[in-house]
Design an enzyme around this catalytic site. Structure first.
Site, short mmCIF file in Angstrom:
data_model
loop_
_atom_site.label_atom_id
_atom_site.label_comp_id
_atom_site.label_asym_id
_atom_site.label_seq_id
_atom_site.Cartn_x
_atom_site.Cartn_y
_atom_site.Cartn_z
N ASP A 1 0.81 -1.20 0.00
CA ASP A 1 0.00 0.00 0.00
C ASP A 1 0.85 1.26 0.00
O ASP A 1 2.08 1.20 -0.15
CB ASP A 1 -0.96 -0.02 1.19
N TYR B 1 8.91 -10.66 5.22
CA TYR B 1 8.91 -9.21 5.43
C TYR B 1 9.97 -8.84 6.44
O TYR B 1 10.29 -9.62 7.36
CB TYR B 1 7.55 -8.73 5.94
#
Length: 415
Positions: free
Chosen positions: A133, A189
Site C-alpha cells: 500500500d 517481510y
C-alpha cells in the site's frame, strides 16, 4: 487508505497448481536467451510481428532501421525492487501514481509490452505476488506476465525508463500457467526498528496533543538523560525479544491483529513459519535491528500489529500472557499498531513451485539477485528509514502513545 495503512501482503494462500506440460530447463540471470520456443502471442493485439531496430550491414552502430520481425511473448517472473515513498501503492489504479503504472510505461518503451496491450494488464496475463500500500517498499516483489524478451538487453532497456527508486533485478522463464499471485506460498517481510525503541527511557508519555516545541524539548531531555548511561541492545535483550516473537510461530487465530475479520472466520487463521530479530546494524550512525517474519500470507495491518504488541511486551506495557487472549477466538482485545515506516516486503517465495518444476524450469528465488538487492537496501531502503526517523521522530512519537492509558489490553468477549 491513509498513509499509515501499509500492508495487505497477499491476503489469500496459494491455490492448487494447474497441470503444466514439460518444458526445457531455462537459465537464470538478468537476461535469458530468446532462442527457445515458448508461448505464442495471447489475445490482445497480434504481437507475432513487432518493429525492432536492426543494424544495416556495413553501417555505423548508431545507424539503424526498423524491420518487422516475429517476437513471441514468453511467460516470465520479473523480480522488482522499489522504494515506495511518493507512490500510492503497488497496484495500478486510475488517476493515482503507482509502481505498476511506472513499470507498465517502462516496459512499453523498452519493447517488452506492445502499446495496444498497455492499457489492460489482463492482455499480458499480469499478476503480482502481493500488493503493497501507500509508501510501502519492496525488494523481493515478483510480477508474472507474458513479455517480449527479444532482443537481448531488455532489463537494461526497462531500467533506463524507470526512476532510480524502481529497479528490475532480472527475470526468469516460467511455465505457461504460472501466476505470481497464485503460486506465491510464502512471503518474507522485514520490519526495521531503531534500537532505542527497546529503551524504556525513550518515548515517555506526553500530554495529549503536545505541540512540536514540547516534543522537541522532550526528545532533548531524553537524549541528555541517556548520555551517561547509553542503552545497549545486547544478547539478553535480543534473546528476550526472540522469545516473544516465537510466540507468533505456528497456525493461530489472528483476528485481533487485523481489522474487519471475524474471530470465527477461517481466514483469520494464519501460519507463521518464523519470526526473529537480527543483530544490530548501523545506518547513518544510528543503530537498528531487523525483525524478519516469514508466513504463508498476511492480512491488513497484521505485521504492524504483531510488532506493536511485541514492543508493548518488551517495554512492560503488556504482560506476555496477553497472547493467550489475543489468539483466542473468544476474546477481543485492542492491540497497538507499529508505524508503517520500517516495513517492507523482502521476498515473495515460491516453495511448492520450485519443488514441483525443479527438473524442467529454473528456480524462482531472490538469491539469484542477492547482491543487487543488498545494494538497493543499502542505497534506498535503510537510508530512507533512518533519515525519516531522524527528521520526523516517527517511532519515538509512536512510543509516546504506547502506554497503559492508551492500551490497557482490556480483554472483552467477542461480540
Amino acid at each position: 487508505m491513509s498513509a499509515n495503512q501499509t500492508e495487505r501482503e497477499g491476503s489469500v494462500a496459494s491455490q492448487p497448481h494447474p497441470e503444466e506440460p514439460p518444458a526445457k530447463k531455462t537459465r537464470v540471470g538478468t537476461e535469458e536467451a530468446g532462442d527457445q520456443k515458448g508461448d505464442l502471442p495471447s489475445e490482445g493485439c497480434d504481437e507475432a510481428t513487432h518493429s525492432q531496430p536492426a543494424v544495416v550491414a556495413g553501417a555505423k552502430a548508431d545507424c539503424s532501421v526498423l524491420v518487422s520481425v516475429k517476437v513471441p511473448k514468453r511467460k516470465v517472473a520479473v523480480f522488482i525492487a522499489y522504494l515506495g515513498v511518493g507512490y500510492q501503492g503497488m497496484q495500478r489504479s486510475p488517476g493515482v501514481r503507482s509502481i505498476e503504472e511506472e513499470l507498465g510505461k517502462a516496459m512499453v518503451k523498452a519493447g517488452g509490452i506492445s502499446e495496444c496491450n498497455a492499457d489492460d494488464f489482463k492482455k499480458v496475463d499480469w499478476a503480482r505476488a502481493g500488493r503493497t500500500d501507500k509508501g510501502v517498499s519492496a525488494v523481493g516483489q515478483v510480477v508474472s506476465l507474458k513479455m517480449m524478451i527479444d532482443p537481448p538487453g531488455l532489463v537494461e532497456r526497462i531500467n533506463s525508463h524507470l526512476p532510480e527508486q524502481i529497479r528490475i533485478m532480472g527475470y526468469v522463464r516460467t511455465t505457461s500457467g504460472f501466476s505470481a499471485y497464485r503460486f506465491c506460498d510464502r512471503r518474507r517481510y522485514e520490519y526495521v526498528l531503531p534500537t532505542f525503541a527497546f529503551d524504556k527511557r525513550i518515548g515517555l508519555p506526553m500530554p495529549y496533543r503536545s505541540d512540536a516545541d514540547v516534543l522537541r524539548a522532550a526528545k532533548t531531555s531524553e537524549e541528555e538523560a541517556v548520555k551517561n548511561a547509553p542503552f545497549v541492545f545486547d544478547y539478553a535483550v535480543r534473546s528476550r525479544l526472540n522469545s516473544v516473537l516465537r510466540t507468533y510461530v505456528g497456525t493461530k487465530n489472528h483476528h485481533n491483529f487485523t481489522k474487519r475479520v471475524a474471530a470465527n472466520d477461517s481466514s483469520a487463521k494464519r501460519y507463521i513459519i518464523s519470526f526473529e530479530c537480527s543483530e544490530p546494524f548501523e545506518v547513518d550512525g544510528k543503530q537498528f535491528v531487523r525483525l524478519v517474519v516469514v508466513g504463508q500470507s498476511f492480512m491488513l495491518h497484521q505485521i504492524r500489529k504483531m510488532v506493536g504488541t511485541a514492543l508493548g511486551v518488551m517495554r512492560d506495557v503488556a504482560p506476555e500472557t496477553v497472547y493467550e487472549h489475543a489468539f483466542s477466538e473468544k476474546h477481543q482485545i485492542n492491540v497497538p499498531m507499529a508505524p508503517e515506516l520500517g516495513l517492507f516486503l523482502d521476498e515473495a517465495i515460491f516453495h511448492a513451485y520450485n519443488q514441483r518444476f525443479a527438473q524442467t524450469h529454473a528456480m524462482l528465488s531472490c538469491a539469484n539477485y542477492q547482491e543487487q538487492i543488498d545494494d538497493f537496501k543499502r542505497k534506498f531502503i535503510y537510508p530512507h528509514i533512518a533519515q525519516t526517523e531522524e527528521a520526523e521522530d516517527t517511532c519515538r512519537n509512536w512510543l509516546r502513545e504506547l502506554n497503559v492509558q492508551n492500551y490497557p489490553f482490556k480483554v472483552e468477549p467477542v461480540a
